[in-house]
Scaffold this motif. Structure first.
Motif, short mmCIF file in Angstrom:
data_model
loop_
_atom_site.label_atom_id
_atom_site.label_comp_id
_atom_site.label_asym_id
_atom_site.label_seq_id
_atom_site.Cartn_x
_atom_site.Cartn_y
_atom_site.Cartn_z
N THR A 1 0.86 -1.18 0.00
CA THR A 1 0.00 0.00 0.00
C THR A 1 0.89 1.23 0.00
OG1 THR A 1 -1.88 1.09 1.07
CG2 THR A 1 -0.27 0.07 2.53
N GLY A 2 0.43 2.26 -0.67
CA GLY A 2 1.22 3.49 -0.77
C GLY A 2 0.70 4.35 -1.89
N TYR A 3 1.65 4.96 -2.61
CA TYR A 3 1.31 5.89 -3.68
C TYR A 3 1.95 5.46 -5.00
CZ TYR A 3 0.30 8.71 0.40
OH TYR A 3 -0.19 9.15 1.60
N GLN A 4 1.25 5.70 -6.07
CA GLN A 4 1.83 5.57 -7.40
C GLN A 4 1.87 6.97 -7.97
OE1 GLN A 4 -0.12 2.87 -10.09
NE2 GLN A 4 1.40 3.20 -11.69
N LYS A 5 3.08 7.43 -8.26
CA LYS A 5 3.27 8.78 -8.79
C LYS A 5 3.67 8.68 -10.25
CE LYS A 5 4.59 10.50 -4.28
NZ LYS A 5 5.62 11.14 -3.47
N THR B 1 -1.01 11.41 -8.81
CA THR B 1 -0.64 10.68 -7.61
C THR B 1 -1.86 9.90 -7.18
OG1 THR B 1 0.95 12.38 -6.93
CG2 THR B 1 0.22 10.82 -5.24
N ARG C 1 -3.51 6.90 -4.61
CA ARG C 1 -3.41 6.07 -3.41
C ARG C 1 -3.69 4.65 -3.88
NH1 ARG C 1 -7.57 8.11 0.86
NH2 ARG C 1 -8.92 7.47 -0.84
N THR D 1 -3.71 0.29 -3.09
CA THR D 1 -3.58 -0.95 -2.33
C THR D 1 -3.66 -2.08 -3.34
OG1 THR D 1 -4.65 -0.01 -0.38
CG2 THR D 1 -4.58 -2.42 -0.53
N ALA E 1 -7.20 1.82 -6.59
CA ALA E 1 -6.42 3.05 -6.80
C ALA E 1 -7.39 4.21 -6.95
CB ALA E 1 -5.56 2.91 -8.06
N ASP E 2 -7.08 5.29 -6.27
CA ASP E 2 -7.87 6.50 -6.44
C ASP E 2 -6.97 7.72 -6.27
OD1 ASP E 2 -7.61 6.73 -3.65
OD2 ASP E 2 -9.67 6.24 -3.25
N LEU F 1 -5.12 10.93 -5.07
CA LEU F 1 -4.81 11.54 -3.77
C LEU F 1 -5.39 12.95 -3.78
CD1 LEU F 1 -3.27 11.45 -1.05
CD2 LEU F 1 -1.32 12.41 -2.27
#
Length: 137
Positions: free
Chosen positions: A89-93, A108, A110, A112, A129-130, A132
């Motif tokens: 889990t984290g961020y995809q930039k 960016t 969010r 999981t 994914a949604d 940020l």
């Protein structure tokens, strides 16, 4: 066998697949998505898709929205792997070149993702994914 180390190695392939995907190439992602397990995808535009065929079809069609030259990286906040299930889990930039848009778009998300072992390989069984949202305080 130390599956956590295998998951760390797998995550390098997963990152490569994400980078290719935002450049319009879904082929590397095909190597990491579930083929046998139930799959779900809750994408950044809303809605949800269920079933391996439906999820893969959505991934393929969404990849065609991107153009070459885009970049993507994961910022992993937490990840773990057990004997048969793993997650991060984290961020995809990303800086995404979208078809029909003149300039790259910063994104960016969010994220999981949940993975299950199919045979000896980790496979993506769930992605949520949604965007940020900037929170004003």
């Amino acid at each position: 066998m130390n599956r956590h180390q295998d998951f760390n190695t797998f995550m390098k392939a997963r990152q490569h697949a994400a980078s290719a995907y935002v450049s319009g190439n879904a082929t590397p992602l095909a190597r990491v998505v579930a083929l046998e397990s139930q799959a779900t995808f809750m994408g950044p535009g809303g809605g949800a898709v269920q079933g391996t065929d439906a999820v893969w079809s959505r991934y393929e069609s969404d990849a065609r929205l991107f153009e070459a030259g885009s970049t993507s990286e994961f910022e992993i906040l937490d990840m773990a792997a057990g004997d048969t299930v793993a997650y991060w889990t984290g961020y995809q930039k990303a800086m995404a070149h979208m078809k029909g848009k003149p300039d790259a778009i910063p994104m960016t998300l969010r994220v999981t993702e949940v993975f299950r072992l199919e045979g000896e390989a980790w496979k993506l069984v769930h992605r949520h994914a949604d965007p940020l949202a900037e929170v004003k305080r």
